[in-house]
Design a protein around this motif. Sequence first.
Motif, PDB file in Angstrom:
ATOM      1  N   UNK A  98       6.535 -40.531 -61.817  1.00 44.14           N
ATOM      2  CA  UNK A  98       6.363 -41.957 -62.030  1.00 44.14           C
ATOM      3  C   UNK A  98       7.402 -42.722 -61.222  1.00 44.14           C
ATOM      4  N   UNK A  99       6.971 -43.816 -60.610  1.00 41.36           N
ATOM      5  CA  UNK A  99       7.841 -44.624 -59.766  1.00 41.36           C
ATOM      6  C   UNK A  99       7.939 -46.017 -60.384  1.00 41.36           C
ATOM      7  N   UNK A 100       9.131 -46.407 -60.774  1.00 39.04           N
ATOM      8  CA  UNK A 100       9.353 -47.691 -61.438  1.00 39.04           C
ATOM      9  C   UNK A 100       9.511 -48.813 -60.413  1.00 39.04           C
ATOM     10  N   UNK A 101       8.860 -49.943 -60.686  1.00 39.60           N
ATOM     11  CA  UNK A 101       8.970 -51.125 -59.833  1.00 39.60           C
ATOM     12  C   UNK A 101       9.452 -52.306 -60.661  1.00 39.60           C
ATOM     13  N   UNK A 102      10.073 -53.272 -59.987  1.00 40.39           N
ATOM     14  CA  UNK A 102      10.612 -54.431 -60.672  1.00 40.39           C
ATOM     15  C   UNK A 102       9.692 -55.629 -60.664  1.00 40.39           C
ATOM     16  N   UNK A 103       8.624 -55.574 -59.846  1.00 41.47           N
ATOM     17  CA  UNK A 103       7.704 -56.702 -59.773  1.00 41.47           C
ATOM     18  C   UNK A 103       6.337 -56.213 -59.354  1.00 41.47           C
ATOM     19  N   UNK A 104       5.306 -56.999 -59.677  1.00 41.18           N
ATOM     20  CA  UNK A 104       3.950 -56.648 -59.274  1.00 41.18           C
ATOM     21  C   UNK A 104       3.768 -56.671 -57.761  1.00 41.18           C
ATOM     22  N   UNK A 105       4.317 -57.653 -57.042  1.00 40.72           N
ATOM     23  CA  UNK A 105       4.161 -57.626 -55.584  1.00 40.72           C
ATOM     24  C   UNK A 105       4.731 -56.369 -54.942  1.00 40.72           C
ATOM     25  N   UNK A 106       5.886 -55.916 -55.417  1.00 42.98           N
ATOM     26  CA  UNK A 106       6.480 -54.696 -54.862  1.00 42.98           C
ATOM     27  C   UNK A 106       5.593 -53.487 -55.151  1.00 42.98           C
TER      28      UNK A 106
END
Length: 317
Positions: A65-73
Motif C-alpha cells: 500500500x502506498x500512502x498519499x497526502x492528497x487526491x491529485x497526488x
Amino acid sequence: MAIIAVLLVLSACSSAGNGKEAKPGNEKKRIVQIGYLPITHAAPLYIEEELGLADGGYDNFELKLVKFGSWPDLMDALNTGKIDGASVLIELAMRAKEQGVDLKAVALGHKDGNVIVAAPDINSVQDLKGKPFAIPHKYSTHNVLLYQMLKGAGLQYTDVEAVQLPPAEMPVALAEGRISGYVVAEPFGAKAVVIDKGKVLFQSEELWPESVDCAFVLRGALIKDEPNIAQELVEKYVAAGKVAEQKDQQAKQILKKYMNVDDNVLELSLQWIKYDELKLDEASYEVLRQYMIEMELSEQPPTFEEFVDNSLIEKVL
C-alpha cells in the motif's frame, strides 16, 4: 574455442556453488502497489494488507500500500502507471477514464458513511445561505451530496460558497469559524462531532440512498495481462471487507495502524459506514453519471460497461 569452453565450465561451477540459482516456487513475486489516503473509507485495503502479512502473503503477488497526502497526488501516480490501483473518489477515476486513462472499477470502498457536518449555530440548510461550505474536491460524491442537499431545500448550488479543503483541515476550519459546514470522508466528520464543534445535519443515505463514493480501481493492464493477480487481489479484498464490517477490536486496531485517529472518533465513524455488498451496481452508478452531467462536471462520463468490471468480484461472490 578452448578458452571459451573453459570459461563456460568455470561459469557453470560458479553458478552451482553460489546458491543463487532459481529454485521452483522460490521466484520473486510481483509487487502490486495500491494507493490510498488515510481515511476510514479505505479500510478493506488496510485489512487486506495486514491479513496478507499475517497469512504469509499471497499466491501470485506481494501487496504494497502506498500512502498519499492528497487526491491529485494519488491520481497523478495512478494515471501515469506508478501504482497499479487505488481506493479513490470514483468521480476522479471516471474523469481520468473519460480523458483516456485505462482504469476499471472492480469494487466499492464502502457504503454510506458520509455526513453533512454543520456549525452549532446552523439549524437548517437555509442557514447555510451565503456561507462558506467545504468539500474535499470538485469531483467527489461529497460535492454531489452538497448539490443534492441544496436542491432539496430549494436553493441553488451558488447560494453557498463551496470551497475545497484538505479533509484533515476541515474540523479545525469549522472550529475556528472559517467555514459553516462541510461534507467529507470519515473519520473527519466524526471528529468535529466528538469534540463538540459540529453536528450532523444529514447522513448521506438521507440525501442519496445507496450513494456511490470511493471505489477500488485497477489499471486495465493489470486485469488484462495479469488476471490471476487481479482475481486474487479482489478475492482478498472482499474477504477483508467482511472483516471490516465486523467492526471488532481486530478491525479497529488495524485501522488505527493506518490512520491517526482517536478511539471515540473511530467508534462513531464506524457506526455510520458499511463494508458489506461491495459490488458496484449499474443503477447506483447511473444515478451518479446523471448527477455529473447535471452539475456540468462531465459532458460524457464513462458508461457502466466502459468503466466497471464486475467479473472479478462476481467470481468471489
